[in-house]
Motif scaffolding. Structure first.
Motif, PDB file in Angstrom:
ATOM      1  N   ILE A  63       0.722   2.646 -23.435  1.00 16.81           N
ATOM      2  CA  ILE A  63       0.296   2.953 -22.070  1.00 16.81           C
ATOM      3  C   ILE A  63       0.975   1.935 -21.153  1.00 16.81           C
ATOM      4  CG2 ILE A  63      -1.630   3.036 -20.452  1.00 16.81           C
ATOM      5  CD1 ILE A  63      -3.425   3.908 -22.710  1.00 16.81           C
ATOM      6  N   TYR A  64       1.742   2.430 -20.191  1.00 17.49           N
ATOM      7  CA  TYR A  64       2.471   1.553 -19.286  1.00 17.49           C
ATOM      8  C   TYR A  64       1.582   1.204 -18.091  1.00 17.49           C
ATOM      9  CZ  TYR A  64       6.528   2.884 -22.050  1.00 17.49           C
ATOM     10  OH  TYR A  64       7.400   3.091 -23.091  1.00 17.49           O
ATOM     11  N   VAL A  65       1.497  -0.069 -17.817  1.00 22.13           N
ATOM     12  CA  VAL A  65       0.648  -0.554 -16.732  1.00 22.13           C
ATOM     13  C   VAL A  65       1.526  -1.254 -15.700  1.00 22.13           C
ATOM     14  CG1 VAL A  65      -1.280  -2.057 -16.101  1.00 22.13           C
ATOM     15  CG2 VAL A  65      -1.290  -0.850 -18.304  1.00 22.13           C
ATOM     16  N   ASP A  66       1.415  -0.820 -14.445  1.00 17.17           N
ATOM     17  CA  ASP A  66       2.156  -1.464 -13.352  1.00 17.17           C
ATOM     18  C   ASP A  66       1.486  -2.791 -13.004  1.00 17.17           C
ATOM     19  OD1 ASP A  66       4.249   0.490 -12.702  1.00 17.17           O
ATOM     20  OD2 ASP A  66       2.566   1.788 -12.160  1.00 17.17           O
ATOM     21  N   MET A  67       2.297  -3.860 -12.999  1.00 21.39           N
ATOM     22  CA  MET A  67       1.774  -5.184 -12.690  1.00 21.39           C
ATOM     23  C   MET A  67       1.996  -5.572 -11.236  1.00 21.39           C
ATOM     24  SD  MET A  67       0.469  -5.861 -15.555  1.00 21.39           S
ATOM     25  CE  MET A  67      -0.036  -7.560 -15.273  1.00 21.39           C
ATOM     26  N   THR A  68       2.777  -4.777 -10.512  1.00 21.97           N
ATOM     27  CA  THR A  68       2.979  -5.013  -9.084  1.00 21.97           C
ATOM     28  C   THR A  68       1.809  -4.420  -8.305  1.00 21.97           C
ATOM     29  OG1 THR A  68       4.265  -2.973  -8.955  1.00 21.97           O
ATOM     30  CG2 THR A  68       5.488  -5.033  -9.304  1.00 21.97           C
ATOM     31  N   PRO A  69       1.602  -4.836  -7.051  1.00 16.85           N
ATOM     32  CA  PRO A  69       0.491  -4.276  -6.262  1.00 16.85           C
ATOM     33  C   PRO A  69       0.557  -2.758  -6.178  1.00 16.85           C
ATOM     34  CG  PRO A  69       1.365  -6.224  -5.188  1.00 16.85           C
ATOM     35  CD  PRO A  69       2.296  -5.926  -6.332  1.00 16.85           C
ATOM     36  N   GLN A  70      -0.571  -2.117  -6.410  1.00 13.34           N
ATOM     37  CA  GLN A  70      -0.685  -0.660  -6.383  1.00 13.34           C
ATOM     38  C   GLN A  70      -1.734  -0.241  -5.352  1.00 13.34           C
ATOM     39  OE1 GLN A  70       1.343   1.343  -8.550  1.00 13.34           O
ATOM     40  NE2 GLN A  70       2.281  -0.704  -8.713  1.00 13.34           N
ATOM     41  N   THR A  71      -1.679   1.029  -4.954  1.00  9.41           N
ATOM     42  CA  THR A  71      -2.620   1.548  -3.964  1.00  9.41           C
ATOM     43  C   THR A  71      -3.252   2.844  -4.460  1.00  9.41           C
ATOM     44  OG1 THR A  71      -1.340   0.592  -2.133  1.00  9.41           O
ATOM     45  CG2 THR A  71      -2.929   2.321  -1.579  1.00  9.41           C
ATOM     46  N   VAL A  72      -4.559   2.910  -4.361  1.00 12.29           N
ATOM     47  CA  VAL A  72      -5.298   4.138  -4.672  1.00 12.29           C
ATOM     48  C   VAL A  72      -5.787   4.728  -3.354  1.00 12.29           C
ATOM     49  CG1 VAL A  72      -7.307   5.132  -5.825  1.00 12.29           C
ATOM     50  CG2 VAL A  72      -6.028   3.308  -6.933  1.00 12.29           C
ATOM     51  N   HIS A  73      -5.443   5.987  -3.100  1.00 11.86           N
ATOM     52  CA  HIS A  73      -5.903   6.674  -1.888  1.00 11.86           C
ATOM     53  C   HIS A  73      -7.109   7.550  -2.234  1.00 11.86           C
ATOM     54  CE1 HIS A  73      -2.588   5.577   0.815  1.00 11.86           C
ATOM     55  NE2 HIS A  73      -1.830   5.621  -0.268  1.00 11.86           N
ATOM     56  N   VAL A  74      -8.149   7.403  -1.450  1.00 10.13           N
ATOM     57  CA  VAL A  74      -9.372   8.185  -1.678  1.00 10.13           C
ATOM     58  C   VAL A  74      -9.819   8.769  -0.333  1.00 10.13           C
ATOM     59  CG1 VAL A  74     -11.712   8.206  -2.573  1.00 10.13           C
ATOM     60  CG2 VAL A  74     -10.036   6.603  -3.528  1.00 10.13           C
ATOM     61  N   ALA A  75      -9.972  10.072  -0.278  1.00  7.56           N
ATOM     62  CA  ALA A  75     -10.413  10.744   0.950  1.00  7.56           C
ATOM     63  C   ALA A  75     -11.920  11.014   0.881  1.00  7.56           C
ATOM     64  CB  ALA A  75      -9.657  12.044   1.151  1.00  7.56           C
ATOM     65  N   PHE A  76     -12.593  10.785   2.010  1.00  5.86           N
ATOM     66  CA  PHE A  76     -14.024  11.076   2.123  1.00  5.86           C
ATOM     67  C   PHE A  76     -14.235  11.999   3.318  1.00  5.86           C
ATOM     68  CE2 PHE A  76     -14.157   6.689   0.247  1.00  5.86           C
ATOM     69  CZ  PHE A  76     -14.623   7.083  -0.996  1.00  5.86           C
ATOM     70  N   ASN A  77     -15.078  12.999   3.153  1.00  8.62           N
ATOM     71  CA  ASN A  77     -15.343  13.956   4.222  1.00  8.62           C
ATOM     72  C   ASN A  77     -16.828  13.997   4.564  1.00  8.62           C
ATOM     73  OD1 ASN A  77     -12.626  14.823   4.295  1.00  8.62           O
ATOM     74  ND2 ASN A  77     -12.990  16.191   2.574  1.00  8.62           N
ATOM     75  N   ILE A  85     -22.642  11.441  13.787  1.00 12.21           N
ATOM     76  CA  ILE A  85     -21.438  12.253  13.910  1.00 12.21           C
ATOM     77  C   ILE A  85     -20.751  12.288  12.551  1.00 12.21           C
ATOM     78  CG2 ILE A  85     -19.238  12.562  15.087  1.00 12.21           C
ATOM     79  CD1 ILE A  85     -21.631  12.867  16.908  1.00 12.21           C
ATOM     80  N   LEU A  86     -20.392  13.486  12.076  1.00  7.73           N
ATOM     81  CA  LEU A  86     -19.739  13.625  10.780  1.00  7.73           C
ATOM     82  C   LEU A  86     -18.263  13.269  10.898  1.00  7.73           C
ATOM     83  CD1 LEU A  86     -21.371  16.933   9.476  1.00  7.73           C
ATOM     84  CD2 LEU A  86     -22.011  14.562   8.984  1.00  7.73           C
ATOM     85  N   LEU A  87     -17.831  12.317  10.065  1.00  7.50           N
ATOM     86  CA  LEU A  87     -16.463  11.798  10.145  1.00  7.50           C
ATOM     87  C   LEU A  87     -15.759  11.921   8.803  1.00  7.50           C
ATOM     88  CD1 LEU A  87     -17.275   8.521  12.116  1.00  7.50           C
ATOM     89  CD2 LEU A  87     -16.384  10.659  13.065  1.00  7.50           C
ATOM     90  N   ASP A  88     -14.427  12.043   8.869  1.00  9.77           N
ATOM     91  CA  ASP A  88     -13.589  12.069   7.674  1.00  9.77           C
ATOM     92  C   ASP A  88     -12.734  10.801   7.636  1.00  9.77           C
ATOM     93  OD1 ASP A  88     -14.644  14.575   7.314  1.00  9.77           O
ATOM     94  OD2 ASP A  88     -12.856  15.639   8.033  1.00  9.77           O
ATOM     95  N   PHE A  89     -12.464  10.326   6.411  1.00 10.79           N
ATOM     96  CA  PHE A  89     -11.669   9.113   6.233  1.00 10.79           C
ATOM     97  C   PHE A  89     -10.636   9.324   5.124  1.00 10.79           C
ATOM     98  CE2 PHE A  89     -15.709   7.738   7.909  1.00 10.79           C
ATOM     99  CZ  PHE A  89     -15.388   6.755   8.838  1.00 10.79           C
ATOM    100  N   ASP A  90      -9.457   8.732   5.302  1.00 13.27           N
ATOM    101  CA  ASP A  90      -8.447   8.675   4.247  1.00 13.27           C
ATOM    102  C   ASP A  90      -8.269   7.198   3.913  1.00 13.27           C
ATOM    103  OD1 ASP A  90      -6.470   9.069   2.442  1.00 13.27           O
ATOM    104  OD2 ASP A  90      -4.924   9.641   3.888  1.00 13.27           O
ATOM    105  N   THR A  91      -8.997   6.728   2.910  1.00 18.20           N
ATOM    106  CA  THR A  91      -9.066   5.298   2.621  1.00 18.20           C
ATOM    107  C   THR A  91      -8.021   4.888   1.588  1.00 18.20           C
ATOM    108  OG1 THR A  91     -10.616   5.443   0.753  1.00 18.20           O
ATOM    109  CG2 THR A  91     -11.548   5.506   2.971  1.00 18.20           C
ATOM    110  N   ALA A  92      -7.788   3.580   1.509  1.00 18.17           N
ATOM    111  CA  ALA A  92      -6.810   3.049   0.557  1.00 18.17           C
ATOM    112  C   ALA A  92      -7.317   1.722   0.000  1.00 18.17           C
ATOM    113  CB  ALA A  92      -5.459   2.856   1.229  1.00 18.17           C
ATOM    114  N   ILE A  93      -7.237   1.591  -1.327  1.00 18.83           N
ATOM    115  CA  ILE A  93      -7.566   0.331  -1.996  1.00 18.83           C
ATOM    116  C   ILE A  93      -6.272  -0.225  -2.592  1.00 18.83           C
ATOM    117  CG2 ILE A  93      -8.883  -0.794  -3.826  1.00 18.83           C
ATOM    118  CD1 ILE A  93     -10.929   1.399  -3.652  1.00 18.83           C
TER     119      ILE A  93
END
Length: 267
Positions: A63-77, A85-93
């Motif tokens: 299993i290859y693992v990236d050791m450089t900084p990575q980003t996970v995008h997670v959308a919430f609606n 007020i109902l809001l949507d977000f496109d978040t990033a970790i």
């Protein structure tokens, strides 16, 4: 016909001659997982393979693992703000793996989905409730404060669970009202613009009316000062208009009232 001994010899030969080529790219490490055919212990090897090429014997996967900084995008609606007020977000970790062997051995390749995703959703949902829509959409300091709040809680979650990654940053991005709310906001904005347009038109009409009334009052004051009747003053105004027209045309004939003008030799 082969007997059991023959089959065993063939299997043993395959296990001894099989090999796995591991080639991590730059910035990657390969975590090896042994899966012996018959004898020996399987599982994750204690040492990862660094960047380069390596050959390992036996039934082994990588299993290859990236050791450089990575980003996970997670959308919430449809997350509700403090003003409901109902809001949507496109978040990033953004994160960086600190121990690839421990990550794969203890949490597996789907570590984010299995150990972080649901808790992250709850953290963001509760954090959004502390801010109004206007704060999250227009107030830069309030939005930054929300990002810091979520980042601190995610780091605590990662630390408490012993997941060997370093959380660099969490960004919720710009809050966007959901489709229904956005449509209502656009309609409200359009109505407000129409009202502003009507108000501006009324102000312009009132200004023109005031100007005309002021001019009429000035004209009447001049007539009275000169001791002229209304009819006489009107004739003076007509004569002035004709004179202005002649100066603009550079050639014209002004006929006294009641005269007949012949044009082109025809009556």
């Amino acid at each position: 016909m082969f007997n059991r001994t023959a089959y065993g010899l063939i299997a043993l030969t395959m296990s001894l001659t099989a090999c796995t080529v591991v080639t991590p790219d730059a910035g990657q490490q390969a975590v090896l997982i042994d899966q012996p055919y018959f004898l020996g212990h399987g599982g994750v090897r204690p040492q990862a393979v660094p960047t380069g090429r390596s050959i390992t014997w036996g039934s082994t996967s990588a299993i290859y693992v990236d050791m450089t900084p990575q980003t996970v995008h997670v959308a919430f609606n449809d997350y509700s703000s403090a003003d409901n007020i109902l809001l949507d977000f496109d978040t990033a970790i953004q994160y960086r793996v600190s121990d690839p062997v421990k990550l794969i051995r203890d949490f597996g390749g789907q570590w984010f989905k299995n150990n972080v995703a649901s808790q992250y959703s709850a953290i963001v949902r509760e954090a959004v409730k502390t801010k109004t829509m206007t704060d999250m959409m227009s107030n830069v300091s309030a939005a930054a404060d929300l990002d810091r709040q979520v980042t601190a809680q995610i780091r605590r979650l990662i630390r408490d669970n012993g997941i060997p990654i370093q959380v660099l940053d969490v960004t919720l991005g710009r809050a966007v009202p959901n489709a229904n709310v956005l449509e209502q906001m656009n309609e409200t904005a359009a109505q407000q613009q129409r009202l502003r347009t009507l108000d501006a038109a009324k102000l312009a009409e009132d200004a023109r009316k005031a100007e005309q009334e002021s001019k009429a009052a000035a004209d009447d004051a001049y007539r009275q000062k000169m001791g002229m009747s209304v009819e006489g003053y009107l004739q003076l105004q007509i004569a002035q208009i004709q004179a202005d027209a002649c100066r603009a045309a550079k050639q014209c004939v002004i006929a006294p009232p009641g005269s007949t003008v012949i044009v082109g030799g025809k009556l």
